[in-house]
Design an enzyme around this catalytic site. Structure first.
Site, PDB file in Angstrom:
ATOM      1  N   MET A 221     -18.752  52.545  -1.288  1.00 25.75           N
ATOM      2  CA  MET A 221     -19.302  51.330  -1.872  1.00 25.75           C
ATOM      3  C   MET A 221     -18.485  50.964  -3.098  1.00 25.75           C
ATOM      4  SD  MET A 221     -22.698  52.021  -4.199  1.00 25.75           S
ATOM      5  CE  MET A 221     -22.560  50.288  -4.683  1.00 25.75           C
ATOM      6  N   ASP A 223     -18.341  46.957  -5.540  1.00 27.94           N
ATOM      7  CA  ASP A 223     -19.012  45.985  -6.401  1.00 27.94           C
ATOM      8  C   ASP A 223     -20.468  45.715  -6.025  1.00 27.94           C
ATOM      9  OD1 ASP A 223     -16.280  45.843  -6.709  1.00 27.94           O
ATOM     10  OD2 ASP A 223     -16.145  43.677  -6.497  1.00 27.94           O
ATOM     11  N   PHE A 282     -15.807  39.638   0.809  1.00 30.66           N
ATOM     12  CA  PHE A 282     -15.626  40.109  -0.558  1.00 30.66           C
ATOM     13  C   PHE A 282     -16.861  39.760  -1.407  1.00 30.66           C
ATOM     14  CE2 PHE A 282     -10.780  40.726  -1.445  1.00 30.66           C
ATOM     15  CZ  PHE A 282     -10.745  41.734  -0.509  1.00 30.66           C
ATOM     16  N   ARG A 346     -11.554  34.153  -5.816  1.00 29.87           N
ATOM     17  CA  ARG A 346     -12.632  34.967  -5.259  1.00 29.87           C
ATOM     18  C   ARG A 346     -13.779  35.186  -6.249  1.00 29.87           C
ATOM     19  NH1 ARG A 346      -8.132  38.232  -5.989  1.00 29.87           N
ATOM     20  NH2 ARG A 346      -8.334  40.088  -7.307  1.00 29.87           N
TER      21      ARG A 346
END
Length: 650
Positions: A221, A223, A282, A346
């Site tokens: 994992m 963010d 993302f 992003r």
């Protein structure tokens, strides 16, 4: 590449597996690689093995994105083997040659080629050349209208022997339009969920894995994403690789909590829509639109195109299942006024102010790191208007502003971003007419780069809750990464952040011990200050250190120091990370120890430092010490903390 339409899997496979048609505009399957061998195709070398692979080969990451059961996979005996695989001759009698491809991205050495009259007239590679990446096959096509009537053959090449020295290919089709592809959501999510469950079963009870920090069931994992409180629960999404304990195959994991302490794992929420050309989903955020519907906003990443900002919508009232927004992409890198940002734009983040709704995104130009700002054009949150640049920095000072969070706090606005180094804050004012941000103070939100990629939620009582990813764990354990403890974020009178672990964590407290009054430590003296445990909370007040060192040690079962927190002069060192306290008076420390994770809050929350420490298992014994001179330990309390995960409980 135009995005293909969707249809049912059975319809697609029926179309692909029929014999060569007599109707001119029907597709012709040149190869589906479903048989036990390559049939009329001829191979050389060892890379392609005796026949099609059935997914990943030994030592290879999980392979996805192929149709049916088989595919060409040149990872036989690893990346060091080479070879070619060539089709029989065929006549080009359709406008397109369509195929699925993945693996190495080396022109001429990991590729698929179209050969006419002995010449290579078309070529394509996989997307990967650097460590990381993924074994995802994505659709590609060649326009061959200029070659109609020509006799051709296809050659798949693996002449690369280093990293990513292999190629994956499947379903090669002559067609006039790209084949309709199945909606693969359920299949891909089921595959990802199964991979995580199998990895969790293999893990067992790892005594080094954090016991009261948030973590996924297994695997990688990073963010925290989409952190929000809605309808009585905190929802936490996070970057997740279901297929390994290192970065890759980015999905969104999902959990919820009623108290910020105990978390319920939910089904994986977001997946890369392979048929839409996505390779990764993302980071991003969540927000409730004008109809009361929770939406997820994220960055869609696909090979061969700039990043795009997409959204997803729930398909059920419990928000366990999601579908991609029909209007995707909501934003691209090209703005209506002609401004074009770099391909890596992003990490969308939404905030509200004065009845208006805004989005910020991390971006760059050739010379600057920038944070563009957009305003919602309507209550649907599906249409956004570009309003300019909220904040900018020369690239000589900041390469890229990852994971920007921008939000009101204590009468000011706070900008957080993760610029490939410790998370930085800027506190200042927002001009709502020009939508420009003017910083007044700045610094690090956490002194360590092992706290990264922040996100924000607002508690029902108005508290600002800060989340962050803890990174720096070794690979190869079947898990990697956790979240820092949720933190209450406020502003001090100096307009600088103050942080404290959320008060809900007190529910984990068990056995308590405390010192009776101040303790004077002579030079070289060391005293225990709490029970032996691998899960501890310490509240300590250190006096002025004088000419020497005053601090805390975490001792392993063999008596060796696992980590130290040392006050020396006007600085504090936390497991090797220096914290610039800036004065030589007494300081308060709040310390959380969770096996391999150490979090320290110093001087009334003015400073925080998060560290991954080399805890081998067993118990830790906290002690206070003085070296190089005498010093005072003014107060110390310690609690043993409960585990929140069943495999970590005693």
């Amino acid at each position: 590449m135009p995005r293909p339409h969707r249809t049912a899997p059975a319809v697609l496979l029926a179309a692909l597996l029929i014999a060569p048609p007599t109707i001119a505009d029907e597709p012709v399957v040149l190869a589906d690689f479903e048989g036990p061998d390559y049939g009329p195709w001829t191979s050389s070398g060892a890379a392609f093995g005796p026949g099609p692979a059935r997914g990943a080969l030994p030592g290879q990451m999980s392979v996805s994105g192929f149709l049916g059961e088989g595919l060409v996979n040149s990872f036989h005996r690893g990346d060091g083997t080479t070879g070619t695989l060539s089709s029989p001759e065929f006549t080009i009698d359709r406008d397109l040659i369509w195929f699925l491809i993945g693996g190495g991205g080396f022109e001429g050495t990991t590729c698929i080629e179209l050969i006419v009259d002995g010449r290579v007239v078309r070529s394509a590679t996989g997307p990967n050349t650097e460590p990381g990446g993924s074994e995802l096959l994505l659709p590609r096509q060649w326009d061959v209208r200029d070659l109609l009537g020509k006799v051709a053959r296809i050659r798949i090449v693996d002449e690369e022997t280093g990293g990513w020295g292999h190629i994956n290919v499947d379903h090669i089709v002559l067609c006039d339009e790209p084949p309709e592809l199945p909606d693969e959501r359920d299949e891909l999510l089921a595959r990802a969920q199964k991979a995580v469950a199998e990895a969790a079963d293999r893990l067992g009870a790892d005594p080094t894995r954090p016991a009261f920090h948030f973590r996924p069931p297994a695997q990688w994992m990073n963010d925290p994403n989409g952190t929000i409180h809605v309808d009585g629960s905190y929802h936490l999404f996070y970057q997740h690789n279901p297929y390994g304990d290192r970065w890759g195959h980015m999905h969104w994991g999902h959990s919820r909590s009623t108290d910020l302490v105990h978390w319920e794992h939910l089904p994986i929420a977001l997946w890369p829509s392979q048929r839409e050309g996505e390779e990764h989903v993302f980071s991003g955020c969540s927000a409730v639109n004008g109809d009361g519907e929770l939406m997820l906003f994220y960055t869609s990443v696909g090979p061969g195109r700039p990043n795009e900002q997409w959204a997803a919508l729930p398909t059920d009232a419990s928000r366990l299942h999601w579908e991609k927004h029909p209007g995707n992409p909501l934003l691209t890198t090209r703005m209506p006024d002609g401004t074009t940002f770099g391909n890596g734009m992003r990490d969308p983040f939404i905030f509200r102010s004065s009845g208006r709704t805004f989005m910020v995104v991390g971006a760059d130009s050739e010379t600057e790191a920038v944070i563009p700002i957009f305003e919602a054009a309507d209550r649907s949150l599906s249409n956004w208007e570009y309003k300019g640049i909220l904040w900018r920095s020369p690239k000589s000072e900041m390469e890229f502003p990852e994971c920007p969070n921008f939000f009101p706090l204590g009468g000011k606005f706070v900008l957080l971003n993760s610029p490939y180094r410790p998370v930085e804050y800027r506190v200042g004012t927002l001009d709502l007419d020009t939508l420009t941000f003017s910083p007044e103070t700045e610094g690090r939100i956490d002194q360590s780069g092992q706290f990264y990629a922040s996100n924000i939620a607002t508690a029902p009582d108005g508290r600002c809750i800060l989340f962050g990813w803890v990174r720096g764990f070794p690979e190869g354990r079947g898990w990697n990464g956790c979240l820092a403890l949720p933190r209450e974020l406020s502003l001090g009178p100096d307009n600088r952040p103050r942080q404290a672990p959320v008060r809900e964590l007190e529910a984990l407290r068990g056995r308590r011990s405390a010192l009776d009054g101040p303790i004077h430590l002579s030079a070289g003296e060391e005293r225990p200050i709490g029970p032996p445990s691998d899960r501890l909370e310490l509240r300590v007040r250190l006096g002025a250190p004088g000419p020497g060192r005053l601090g805390l040690r975490l001792l392993g079962e063999d008596g060796q120091a696992i980590a130290e927190i040392v006050r020396e002069g006007r600085s504090l060192t936390v497991a090797g990370e220096t914290v610039p306290i800036g004065h030589d008076g007494p300081i308060d420390l709040t310390v959380f120890v969770d096996r391999t994770v150490l979090e320290v809050f110093a001087d009334g929350g003015r400073f925080a430092a998060t560290r991954v420490i080399p805890f081998p298992g067993g118990t830790l014994r906290p002690s206070a010490f003085a070296e190089g001179g005498e010093a005072d330990l003014l107060a110390a309390e310690a609690w043993e903390l409960a585990a929140i995960w069943p495999d970590a409980a005693e």
